[in-house]
Design a protein around this motif. Sequence first.
Motif, mmCIF file in Angstrom:
data_model
loop_
_atom_site.group_PDB
_atom_site.id
_atom_site.type_symbol
_atom_site.label_atom_id
_atom_site.label_comp_id
_atom_site.label_asym_id
_atom_site.label_seq_id
_atom_site.Cartn_x
_atom_site.Cartn_y
_atom_site.Cartn_z
ATOM 1 N N ALA A 126 0.293 -1.330 -0.232
ATOM 2 C CA ALA A 126 -0.107 0.248 0.204
ATOM 3 C C ALA A 126 1.196 1.099 0.213
ATOM 4 N N LEU A 127 0.839 2.389 -0.977
ATOM 5 C CA LEU A 127 0.841 3.199 -0.571
ATOM 6 C C LEU A 127 2.603 3.392 -0.884
ATOM 7 N N PRO A 128 3.243 2.674 -1.719
ATOM 8 C CA PRO A 128 4.563 2.080 -1.955
ATOM 9 C C PRO A 128 5.455 3.736 -2.209
ATOM 10 N N PHE A 129 5.053 4.240 -2.389
ATOM 11 C CA PHE A 129 6.427 5.784 -2.932
ATOM 12 C C PHE A 129 6.399 6.263 -1.247
ATOM 13 N N TRP A 130 5.366 7.015 -0.557
ATOM 14 C CA TRP A 130 4.772 7.328 0.891
ATOM 15 C C TRP A 130 5.168 6.530 1.630
ATOM 16 N N ASP A 131 5.396 5.233 1.606
ATOM 17 C CA ASP A 131 6.041 4.674 2.153
ATOM 18 C C ASP A 131 7.768 4.221 2.879
ATOM 19 N N SER A 132 8.069 4.483 1.046
ATOM 20 C CA SER A 132 9.496 4.158 0.793
ATOM 21 C C SER A 132 10.313 5.558 1.405
ATOM 22 N N PHE A 133 9.098 7.005 1.430
ATOM 23 C CA PHE A 133 9.478 8.506 1.713
ATOM 24 C C PHE A 133 9.410 8.188 3.152
ATOM 25 N N THR A 134 8.524 7.649 3.412
ATOM 26 C CA THR A 134 8.781 7.778 5.494
ATOM 27 C C THR A 134 9.894 6.526 5.782
ATOM 28 N N THR A 135 10.333 5.767 5.176
ATOM 29 C CA THR A 135 11.238 4.879 5.411
ATOM 30 C C THR A 135 11.946 5.373 5.293
ATOM 31 N N ALA A 136 12.902 5.838 4.193
ATOM 32 C CA ALA A 136 14.311 7.270 4.268
ATOM 33 C C ALA A 136 14.502 8.158 5.035
ATOM 34 N N GLY A 137 13.135 8.626 5.268
ATOM 35 C CA GLY A 137 13.111 9.650 6.218
ATOM 36 C C GLY A 137 13.783 9.379 7.918
ATOM 37 N N SER A 138 12.710 7.743 7.788
ATOM 38 C CA SER A 138 13.309 7.865 9.196
ATOM 39 C C SER A 138 14.748 7.185 9.539
ATOM 40 N N LEU A 139 14.981 6.718 8.544
ATOM 41 C CA LEU A 139 16.803 5.935 8.705
ATOM 42 C C LEU A 139 17.704 7.452 8.822
ATOM 43 N N ALA A 140 17.212 8.233 8.060
ATOM 44 C CA ALA A 140 18.402 9.239 8.233
ATOM 45 C C ALA A 140 17.728 10.325 9.246
ATOM 46 N N ALA A 141 16.491 10.489 10.225
ATOM 47 C CA ALA A 141 16.548 10.932 11.506
ATOM 48 C C ALA A 141 17.311 10.091 12.697
ATOM 49 N N GLN A 142 17.451 8.127 12.112
ATOM 50 C CA GLN A 142 18.078 7.532 13.154
ATOM 51 C C GLN A 142 19.816 7.846 12.583
ATOM 52 N N TYR A 143 19.831 7.825 12.354
ATOM 53 C CA TYR A 143 21.466 8.119 12.002
ATOM 54 C C TYR A 143 21.859 9.110 12.757
ATOM 55 N N LEU A 145 20.170 11.064 15.295
ATOM 56 C CA LEU A 145 19.841 10.145 15.978
ATOM 57 C C LEU A 145 21.068 9.302 17.180
ATOM 58 N N THR A 146 21.096 8.195 16.351
ATOM 59 C CA THR A 146 22.469 7.894 17.119
ATOM 60 C C THR A 146 24.400 8.578 17.072
ATOM 61 N N ARG A 147 23.963 9.643 16.656
ATOM 62 C CA ARG A 147 25.275 10.584 16.370
ATOM 63 C C ARG A 147 25.053 11.615 17.655
ATOM 64 N N LYS A 148 24.328 11.945 18.176
ATOM 65 C CA LYS A 148 23.407 12.868 19.067
ATOM 66 C C LYS A 148 23.014 14.266 17.957
ATOM 67 N N ARG A 149 22.945 14.348 16.417
ATOM 68 C CA ARG A 149 22.532 15.115 16.067
ATOM 69 C C ARG A 149 21.997 15.851 16.326
ATOM 70 N N LEU A 150 21.264 17.511 16.989
ATOM 71 C CA LEU A 150 20.330 18.040 16.764
ATOM 72 C C LEU A 150 19.168 17.993 15.873
ATOM 73 N N GLU A 151 19.311 18.320 15.102
ATOM 74 C CA GLU A 151 18.465 18.166 14.009
ATOM 75 C C GLU A 151 17.659 16.740 13.721
ATOM 76 N N ASN A 152 18.374 15.633 14.338
ATOM 77 C CA ASN A 152 16.960 14.993 14.172
ATOM 78 C C ASN A 152 15.871 14.562 14.637
ATOM 79 N N TRP A 153 15.306 15.442 15.424
ATOM 80 C CA TRP A 153 13.648 16.323 15.201
ATOM 81 C C TRP A 153 13.576 17.007 14.732
ATOM 82 N N LEU A 154 13.990 17.545 13.570
ATOM 83 C CA LEU A 154 13.464 18.439 13.072
ATOM 84 C C LEU A 154 12.892 17.504 11.503
ATOM 85 N N LEU A 155 13.647 16.115 11.531
ATOM 86 C CA LEU A 155 12.936 14.853 10.641
ATOM 87 C C LEU A 155 12.448 14.114 11.309
#
Length: 208
Positions: A126-143, A145-155
């Motif tokens: 279901a919703l393959p491109f939206w699903d993929s976009f939120t997945t990619a954005g979440s991976l970026a945000a989690q990375y 977060l692991t480095r304690k970058r402030l802007e993870n919260w904006l993502l």
Amino acid sequence: MLHSLYEFWTSAAGGTPLEWVAVITGFACVWLAARESLWNFPTAIVSCGLYVVVYNGAKLYADRNLQVVFIAMSLYGWYEWLYGGSRHAALVVTRTRPWEWVSIGLGVLLFTGGFGYYLRQNTDAALPFWDSFTTAGSLAAQYLLTRKRLENWLLWIMVDIIYVPILWYKQLYPTSGLYAVYLALAVYGYVEWRRTARATAATPVPAA
């Protein structure tokens, strides 16, 4: 009338017991991260393991696979928060580097287009491109977060805004509500981490 209201409530508030446990541990994980608690990582591992099953049942395959990656990244982040700082000290909150922004932007675009196309052509996702976009954005945000970058919260704020209607559409009502709470927690986390970053920057470095 009362019976109809009851049916509406059980449908809207429904969800399986497994999903509810995933919701509760997911909330705890984000709250602990916003408070800079190291315990956010083991809690995340539990929550993500449960969501592998939940998202698989909802045919959100990119998000299912994302949970597996989150488990690995949580193990990495656990180590980094403890020993990833200068001279293997604990990490402190810092700003995202320009090269990280460039890498993240390109990665999100490539993953969204490539994996979204794969899901559309080869699965019943279901919703393959939206699903993929939120997945990619979440991976970026989690990375970040692991480095304690402030802007993870904006993502996370951006991703959560998209997740709420997607999960509601897929009738994962408790999880949709959880992501609405995540959105508020992401704002709170950004405010708290920014305060910490400013305090760290204002602290004089002792002479060697």
